[in-house]
Design a protein around this motif. Structure first.
Motif, mmCIF file in Angstrom:
data_model
loop_
_atom_site.group_PDB
_atom_site.id
_atom_site.type_symbol
_atom_site.label_atom_id
_atom_site.label_comp_id
_atom_site.label_asym_id
_atom_site.label_seq_id
_atom_site.Cartn_x
_atom_site.Cartn_y
_atom_site.Cartn_z
ATOM 1 N N LEU A 1 0.851 -1.178 0.000
ATOM 2 C CA LEU A 1 0.000 0.000 0.000
ATOM 3 C C LEU A 1 0.892 1.235 0.000
ATOM 4 O O LEU A 1 1.760 1.388 0.847
ATOM 5 N N ALA A 2 0.663 2.123 -0.982
ATOM 6 C CA ALA A 2 1.465 3.345 -1.101
ATOM 7 C C ALA A 2 0.590 4.554 -0.806
ATOM 8 O O ALA A 2 -0.522 4.664 -1.302
ATOM 9 N N LEU A 3 1.105 5.459 0.005
ATOM 10 C CA LEU A 3 0.394 6.682 0.356
ATOM 11 C C LEU A 3 1.228 7.877 -0.085
ATOM 12 O O LEU A 3 2.276 8.163 0.481
ATOM 13 N N ASN A 4 0.778 8.548 -1.149
ATOM 14 C CA ASN A 4 1.499 9.702 -1.696
ATOM 15 C C ASN A 4 2.977 9.393 -1.931
ATOM 16 O O ASN A 4 3.860 10.036 -1.347
ATOM 17 N N PRO A 5 3.287 8.410 -2.795
ATOM 18 C CA PRO A 5 4.696 8.025 -2.991
ATOM 19 C C PRO A 5 5.553 9.112 -3.617
ATOM 20 O O PRO A 5 6.770 9.042 -3.561
ATOM 21 N N ARG A 6 4.926 10.150 -4.196
ATOM 22 C CA ARG A 6 5.709 11.209 -4.838
ATOM 23 C C ARG A 6 6.202 12.255 -3.851
ATOM 24 O O ARG A 6 6.863 13.213 -4.244
#
Length: 294
Positions: free
Chosen positions: A39-44
């Protein structure tokens, strides 16, 4: 409720209600495991060392990948697991990485990071692979110019689905097939911004080149009328330069490249043509509208 390093416990619960998860510092991370899913949360989000070479090396190390279930949650871990199983012949012959999420969630960004990681892994273990891997990256760059657009939340929002098939021989990348298909026609023809390539051409071509295509930076082109970024935006100038460099690297010659630009220019002109309905049947070009004659 005790603190958890990740969301692995959810796979063992009768209820997967995220509202029950405590708000604590351990969970305020960009990445976390939900069972086998990352699960990625705002990877940028900007982070100086999250995707650097040192972080890549930690996942490239085969000793770490020998126990893939112990890898820390990271997009590199997903790529490392898939490559390790493929290179070692574990499980099925093919490995698939599916990246999914809502608009602006970082899907395109994550895909690029995975490709960069796989390329770095091959370059660290095999000589003579740089050309093949670079071509794959350049091809993805060209496809991106013709298939991504900007939004209020995201400078590079994909307007398409894309399948990148990497072909491995003896555990190393030897080729790729890229299939891109448009899924969101209404978003680029309606109220949202259009593909980057239109802005790139208007910003990046010289005045003489624009004149040859009968284009001008002073004319408002309806096909990009909703674009929130100025045509002279530095991102478009830089993007055009990168697109041309990628085309050159892929041996797309000047004549072929100019033919592509002519098609883009034609689309810019066609969208400006306006019509009016005849009293009888059919319609005519509205010659009173300046855009119809530009």
């Amino acid at each position: 409720m005790t603190k958890f390093q990740d969301f692995e416990f959810l796979t063992k619960q009768s209820s997967n209600n995220l509202a029950d998860i405590p708000d604590n510092e351990d969970l305020r991370k960009l990445y976390t495991w939900v069972g086998p899913v990352l699960l990625a949360l705002n990877p940028r989000q900007p982070n100086s060392d999250l995707y650097d070479c040192c972080r890549q090396d930690r996942f490239i190390n085969p000793l770490n990948n020998a126990r893939p279930e112990l890898l820390e949650p990271h997009v590199f871990a997903v790529a490392a697991k898939a490559r390790y199983r493929l290179a070692c012949g574990l499980g099925k012959m093919h490995q698939v990485i599916v990246i999914s999420g809502e608009s602006g969630s970082g899907k395109t960004f994550s895909a690029c990071k995975i490709l960069n990681f796989l390329a770095a892994t091959d370059l660290s273990s095999c000589d003579g692979m740089e050309s093949t891997i670079s071509k794959i990256g350049k091809a993805c760059s060209v496809v991106s110019s013709f298939s991504t657009a900007s939004t209020e939340r995201n400078q590079h929002s994909s307007r398409h689905g894309q399948l990148v098939q990497l072909q491995y021989v003896n555990g190393s990348i030897h080729g790729a097939v890229i299939n891109s298909f448009l899924l969101e026609q209404s978003r680029v023809t309606g109220a949202c911004n259009n593909f980057h390539i239109f802005g790139q051409i208007l910003a990046g071509l010289s005045d003489s080149e624009l004149g040859t295509l009968k284009l001008s930076r002073t004319i408002l082109y309806e096909i990009i009328a909703n674009d929130s970024h100025s045509i002279l935006n530095e991102a478009y100038v830089k993007g055009f330069k990168e697109t041309v460099e990628a085309m050159n690297y892929l041996r797309i010659g000047e004549n072929q490249r100019n033919d592509i630009f002519k098609v883009i220019a034609l689309l810019l002109h066609l969208r400006n043509i306006q019509f009016h309905e005849r009293l009888s049947v059919g319609c005519d070009v509205d010659v009173q509208k300046k855009g119809s004659l530009s």
